[in-house]
Design an enzyme around this catalytic site. Structure first.
Site, mmCIF file in Angstrom:
data_model
loop_
_atom_site.group_PDB
_atom_site.id
_atom_site.type_symbol
_atom_site.label_atom_id
_atom_site.label_comp_id
_atom_site.label_asym_id
_atom_site.label_seq_id
_atom_site.Cartn_x
_atom_site.Cartn_y
_atom_site.Cartn_z
ATOM 1 N N ALA A 269 -4.866 2.321 -0.894
ATOM 2 C CA ALA A 269 -4.564 1.525 -2.084
ATOM 3 C C ALA A 269 -5.089 0.103 -1.923
ATOM 4 C CB ALA A 269 -3.061 1.515 -2.361
ATOM 5 N N ASP A 270 -4.866 -0.486 -0.767
ATOM 6 C CA ASP A 270 -5.335 -1.846 -0.506
ATOM 7 C C ASP A 270 -6.855 -1.936 -0.538
ATOM 8 O OD1 ASP A 270 -3.074 -3.491 -0.241
ATOM 9 O OD2 ASP A 270 -2.690 -2.779 1.783
ATOM 10 N N VAL A 271 -7.505 -1.120 0.270
ATOM 11 C CA VAL A 271 -8.960 -1.190 0.380
ATOM 12 C C VAL A 271 -9.616 -0.781 -0.940
ATOM 13 C CG1 VAL A 271 -10.969 -0.210 1.542
ATOM 14 C CG2 VAL A 271 -8.962 -0.859 2.868
ATOM 15 N N ASP B 108 0.808 -1.204 0.000
ATOM 16 C CA ASP B 108 0.000 0.000 0.000
ATOM 17 C C ASP B 108 0.850 1.267 0.000
ATOM 18 O OD1 ASP B 108 -2.892 1.223 0.816
ATOM 19 O OD2 ASP B 108 -1.316 2.196 1.976
ATOM 20 N N GLY C 285 -9.363 -3.569 -3.422
ATOM 21 C CA GLY C 285 -10.349 -4.579 -3.076
ATOM 22 C C GLY C 285 -11.731 -4.199 -3.565
#
Length: 378
Positions: free
Chosen positions: A166-168, A138, A171
């Protein structure tokens, strides 16, 4: 009935981006089978804090899932996985690009077992391109994607966002792509491979920052809580703390002037938003001086009385106990066999007929291995 009832998802993911994607699908009613290595998802050990030896991090993003332990480097376990694929609709993975192919479970293999399968791959930099093989996290995506260059206070070092955006976000894009692919499959009868990446997510969210750059050729700079195109639109300091004010257009500015009754603010040089952007430094300094003379409560009550957007800068202890959030079911409880009552965040998508729901707490490692194997005939 849930929106995704009858949809089966095989979840090979771990850490954050993939588990957030599959938890979202699970909240919407899909059956999620989380395939974990014998060591389990890395985040099972991430802490403190722990709740009865269970990682708070893991608990936050793995509800509504069943856990089966498989070692995909062993042929027997790989065959079990492929049997799961035969009855599934979706496979989600977030290994480094090329890993699933090396394991012998690449898209071609999955498609041969199940032509309707949808494979969603989440990675740092995508399945193709110069950076494809770079390990991705991230913080790298936030930095390389430009977000850190516009986050924080002027003159200070680059700063990442407080959440793992970035991660969420990736997703969410993966879940979005899966839903679109499921809809398209109803027409074509075919599955497909979805490729999402952390870097693409951050770049795609740069919107007006990118537009400003394309228009001017100038790099955007960090402005703290300020907006590059609107003034005043930021955090201000009152007598006893900070609050947010967002005067989004010139009509609202006139309403703001009526509430403030301040001759200095009524000068022609502040008349339009373009004028206020040009006079940003001077105007913001003046407003901070005025606002510092009275408490937050005074200013919020004043601006709310004339419907100017404003609000407090909440801590987690504020927002997660806020009556509005409770009414919106954004803080909910579920029963965990080890922890007992477990508080979790609710789902932000509300449906009139097919509401999302929490049907099960985050699973113990391999909790459903026997159940799933029996279903497959073992």
């Amino acid at each position: 009935m849930s929106a995704l009832e009858g949809i089966k998802v095989i979840d090979l993911t771990r850490i954050l981006s993939g588990p957030y994607c599959t938890m979202t699908l699970g909240d919407l009613g899909a059956e999620i089978i989380k395939v974990e290595s014998p060591g389990g998802d890395d985040t099972r050990q991430w802490g403190p804090p722990f709740v009865e030896d269970e990682s708070a991090y893991f608990l936050s993003i793995n509800r509504n899932k069943k856990s089966i332990v498989l070692n995909l480097k062993e042929e027997r376990d790989k065959e079990i996985f492929l049997k799961l694929v035969e009855e599934a609709d979706v496979v989600v993975e977030n290994f480094r690009p090329g890993t699933i192919k090396r394991l012998g479970i690449g898209y071609d293999v999955l498609k041969e077992r199940n032509p309707k399968i949808i494979l969603a791959s989440i990675s740092g930099f995508g399945q193709t391109g110069t950076y494809a093989q770079k390990p991705g996290y991230d913080v790298l995506a936030q930095g390389m994607g430009g977000l850190m260059s516009v986050t924080g206070e002027p003159g200070r070092p680059p700063t990442k966002a407080g959440f793992s955006l970035a991660d969420v976000g990736t997703g969410m894009w993966a879940a979005f792509g899966i839903l679109a692919a499921l809809l398209e499959r109803n027409r074509s009868g075919e599955g497909q491979w979805i490729d999402t990446s952390l870097l693409d997510t951050i770049v795609s969210w740069s919107t007006y920052h990118a537009g400003n750059y394309f228009a001017s050729g100038k790099d955007p700079v960090p402005l703290g809580s300020e907006h590059p195109n609107i003034v005043p639109y930021q955090v201000f300091e009152a007598e006893d703390g900070h609050f947010i004010l967002a005067v989004g257009n010139d009509k609202m500015w006139q309403t703001f002037l009526g509430a403030m009754k301040d001759e200095t603010l009524e000068q022609e040089k502040y008349a339009t938003n373009a004028d206020r952007v040009r006079q940003r430094k001077e105007l913001v300094a003046y407003l901070n001086d005025v606002f510092s003379r009275k408490p937050i409560k005074h200013w919020i009550e004043l601006f709310e009385s004339v419907k100017i957007p404003c609000g407090p800068v909440n801590k987690f202890s504020d927002i997660l106990n806020d009556q509005h959030m409770l009414e919106r079911e954004m803080v909910v409880e579920t029963e965990h066999p080890k922890v007992g009552k477990l508080k979790m965040l609710g789902t932000p998508v509300k449906f009139s007929r097919t509401p999302a729901e929490i049907k099960s707490a985050p699973p113990a490692l391999g909790e459903h291995t026997e159940e799933i194997l029996k279903r497959l005939g073992y």
